[in-house]
Design a protein around this motif. Sequence first.
Motif, short mmCIF file in Angstrom:
data_model
loop_
_atom_site.label_atom_id
_atom_site.label_comp_id
_atom_site.label_asym_id
_atom_site.label_seq_id
_atom_site.Cartn_x
_atom_site.Cartn_y
_atom_site.Cartn_z
N ASP A 156 -6.08 10.23 -28.15
CA ASP A 156 -6.56 11.60 -28.27
C ASP A 156 -7.25 12.03 -26.98
O ASP A 156 -7.58 11.20 -26.12
N ASN A 157 -7.48 13.32 -26.86
CA ASN A 157 -8.25 13.82 -25.73
C ASN A 157 -9.74 13.83 -26.07
O ASN A 157 -10.12 14.05 -27.22
N SER A 158 -10.55 13.59 -25.06
CA SER A 158 -12.01 13.59 -25.24
C SER A 158 -12.61 14.73 -24.43
O SER A 158 -12.15 15.02 -23.32
N GLN A 163 -9.10 19.04 -11.32
CA GLN A 163 -8.37 18.02 -12.07
C GLN A 163 -8.23 16.76 -11.25
O GLN A 163 -8.03 16.79 -10.03
N ARG A 216 -5.95 12.10 -15.20
CA ARG A 216 -6.32 12.12 -16.63
C ARG A 216 -7.66 12.78 -16.90
O ARG A 216 -8.10 12.85 -18.05
N GLN A 230 -13.13 16.50 -19.49
CA GLN A 230 -12.04 16.28 -20.41
C GLN A 230 -11.26 15.05 -19.96
O GLN A 230 -10.88 14.97 -18.80
N ALA A 237 -7.89 13.01 -20.83
CA ALA A 237 -6.63 13.08 -21.56
C ALA A 237 -6.17 11.69 -21.98
O ALA A 237 -6.39 10.70 -21.27
N ALA A 238 -5.57 11.63 -23.17
CA ALA A 238 -5.00 10.37 -23.67
C ALA A 238 -5.99 9.22 -23.52
O ALA A 238 -5.74 8.23 -22.83
N THR A 239 -7.13 9.37 -24.17
CA THR A 239 -8.22 8.41 -24.03
C THR A 239 -7.78 6.99 -24.36
O THR A 239 -7.06 6.76 -25.35
#
Lengths: 112, 111
Positions: free
Chosen positions: B17-19, B58, B61, B76, B78-80
């Motif tokens: 999931d994203n955090s 950015q 990730r 943020q 991504a794909a934790t």
Amino acid sequence: EPEVTQTPSHQVTQMGQEVILRCVPISNHLYFYWYRQILGQKVEFLVSFYNNEISEKSEIFDDQFSVERPDGSNFTLKIRSTKLEDSAMYFCASSSGGNEQFFGPGTRLTVL
Amino acid sequence: GESVGLHLPTLSVQEGDNSIINCAYSNSASDYFIWYKQESGKGPQFIIDIRSNMDKRQGQRVTVLLNKTVKHLSLQIAATQPGDSAVYFCAADNAGNMLTFGGGTRLMVKP
């Protein structure tokens, strides 16, 4: 990859004793910093050092604290008479003059 | 002066999931912000930074968003991944010489 190193990793001392925490910043960096982190709390700025003098210091950095760059590679933090509340992780950091500061692994100081 | 605060002390997310980790700052003169990751027993590790003339940056990730109107920034991820589990600190720099850190958010990634 160059990194900041600190010694010792853990220092235990008796209240009232002097301690010296040592840091070797990244070799081409010119700005040096000490921070501390009391267990479970946030990292707090202590002092910054540039061109062989203190450039900024916080309220925490009182007369019991001093910093020194004794040679071309080391950067030290001395606490003259340690108190129980000085127990914390002490982090050294360095930067090349840009904003990014690179942190060392820290020295855990325990005052008994 | 500057105070920097974190909204949540602990964030638990599922792997993949994203955090999103949030941070508020108080000094509108702060012009540089950094996110650090701190793993147990280690010093803060730089993740990503942003200057006040930007609102988004950015990395790999990671994305940092800066809202100067409400003095808020977020990280943020991504794909934790499990390796992202750590305490995350935001820090603000308004003097070019000292960082003011927030209280930290512990990110826990569930497999």
